[in-house]
Motif scaffolding. Sequence first.
Motif, PDB file in Angstrom:
ATOM      1  N   SER A 122       0.814  -1.207   0.000  1.00 53.17           N
ATOM      2  CA  SER A 122       0.000   0.000   0.000  1.00 53.17           C
ATOM      3  C   SER A 122       0.849   1.259   0.000  1.00 53.17           C
ATOM      4  CB  SER A 122      -0.923   0.020   1.213  1.00 53.17           C
ATOM      5  OG  SER A 122      -1.840  -1.030   1.148  1.00 53.17           O
ATOM      6  N   SER A 175      -1.635   1.011  -7.476  1.00 58.00           N
ATOM      7  CA  SER A 175      -2.802   1.369  -6.666  1.00 58.00           C
ATOM      8  C   SER A 175      -4.036   0.598  -7.100  1.00 58.00           C
ATOM      9  CB  SER A 175      -3.088   2.867  -6.780  1.00 58.00           C
ATOM     10  OG  SER A 175      -2.100   3.606  -6.152  1.00 58.00           O
ATOM     11  N   THR A 194      -3.667  -2.983  -5.879  1.00 55.34           N
ATOM     12  CA  THR A 194      -3.812  -3.135  -4.426  1.00 55.34           C
ATOM     13  C   THR A 194      -5.056  -2.440  -3.891  1.00 55.34           C
ATOM     14  OG1 THR A 194      -2.456  -1.198  -3.990  1.00 55.34           O
ATOM     15  CG2 THR A 194      -1.337  -3.328  -4.089  1.00 55.34           C
ATOM     16  N   ARG A 195      -6.089  -2.275  -4.701  1.00 57.39           N
ATOM     17  CA  ARG A 195      -7.280  -1.553  -4.253  1.00 57.39           C
ATOM     18  C   ARG A 195      -8.034  -2.278  -3.141  1.00 57.39           C
ATOM     19  NH1 ARG A 195      -8.537  -3.366  -9.398  1.00 57.39           N
ATOM     20  NH2 ARG A 195     -10.242  -4.868  -9.462  1.00 57.39           N
ATOM     21  N   SER A 199      -6.645  -3.311  -0.493  1.00 59.86           N
ATOM     22  CA  SER A 199      -6.057  -2.874   0.771  1.00 59.86           C
ATOM     23  C   SER A 199      -6.536  -1.482   1.181  1.00 59.86           C
ATOM     24  CB  SER A 199      -4.535  -2.876   0.677  1.00 59.86           C
ATOM     25  OG  SER A 199      -4.097  -1.890  -0.227  1.00 59.86           O
ATOM     26  N   ARG A 200      -7.360  -0.845   0.361  1.00 58.62           N
ATOM     27  CA  ARG A 200      -7.844   0.486   0.740  1.00 58.62           C
ATOM     28  C   ARG A 200      -8.801   0.420   1.925  1.00 58.62           C
ATOM     29  NH1 ARG A 200     -11.359   1.620  -4.549  1.00 58.62           N
ATOM     30  NH2 ARG A 200     -12.936   0.049  -4.173  1.00 58.62           N
ATOM     31  N   LYS A 201      -9.368  -0.751   2.165  1.00 51.62           N
ATOM     32  CA  LYS A 201     -10.233  -0.912   3.336  1.00 51.62           C
ATOM     33  C   LYS A 201      -9.409  -1.118   4.600  1.00 51.62           C
ATOM     34  CE  LYS A 201     -13.944  -2.717   0.572  1.00 51.62           C
ATOM     35  NZ  LYS A 201     -14.689  -3.891   0.146  1.00 51.62           N
ATOM     36  N   TYR A 242      -5.975   0.002   4.961  1.00 50.33           N
ATOM     37  CA  TYR A 242      -5.193   1.223   5.172  1.00 50.33           C
ATOM     38  C   TYR A 242      -5.749   2.323   4.262  1.00 50.33           C
ATOM     39  CZ  TYR A 242      -1.955  -2.284   6.935  1.00 50.33           C
ATOM     40  OH  TYR A 242      -1.389  -3.339   7.603  1.00 50.33           O
ATOM     41  N   PRO A 243      -6.884   2.921   4.600  1.00 51.13           N
ATOM     42  CA  PRO A 243      -7.518   3.873   3.678  1.00 51.13           C
ATOM     43  C   PRO A 243      -6.705   5.150   3.458  1.00 51.13           C
ATOM     44  CG  PRO A 243      -8.698   3.820   5.750  1.00 51.13           C
ATOM     45  CD  PRO A 243      -7.672   2.738   5.806  1.00 51.13           C
ATOM     46  N   TRP A 257      -3.564   4.317   1.206  1.00 44.25           N
ATOM     47  CA  TRP A 257      -3.940   4.039  -0.184  1.00 44.25           C
ATOM     48  C   TRP A 257      -4.399   5.320  -0.874  1.00 44.25           C
ATOM     49  CZ3 TRP A 257      -8.110   4.286  -3.479  1.00 44.25           C
ATOM     50  CH2 TRP A 257      -7.994   3.549  -4.650  1.00 44.25           C
ATOM     51  N   THR A 258      -5.216   6.123  -0.197  1.00 40.71           N
ATOM     52  CA  THR A 258      -5.732   7.356  -0.797  1.00 40.71           C
ATOM     53  C   THR A 258      -4.616   8.356  -1.052  1.00 40.71           C
ATOM     54  OG1 THR A 258      -7.801   7.008   0.394  1.00 40.71           O
ATOM     55  CG2 THR A 258      -7.430   9.193  -0.518  1.00 40.71           C
TER      56      THR A 258
END
Length: 100
Positions: free
Chosen positions: A12, A58, A61-62, A64-66, A68-69, A72-73
């Motif tokens: 991430s 990105s 690995t979308r 992993s946005r839940k 490590y938001p 990732w953002t």
Amino acid sequence: MQEKISANKILSSIPLMFGILSLFSFVIYFYSANHAPYTYIDVIFLGPFFSFVGIVISIITRKSRKIYPALWTSGIISCMLGFIVCMLVFIVLIMLMAAK
């Protein structure tokens, strides 16, 4: 006792690193373009490359946005910002060349 960094956190953070590298390449280009030897002007070509690779990672690995938001953002925003800045520099350079 030290905690081990998970592989998801490392994956991430890669887009954030690529976004920072793309923005750093713009800074190097801007510095070199305004100082006499002009030796590092070609570094602007690395900016869109780093940004594109960061955006692709990105997207990969979308999930992993839940987990490590914020990480990732910030990674995808920095990659998109670096891509936009470098593309604007290319557009200005093309317009200046066309004006001559």
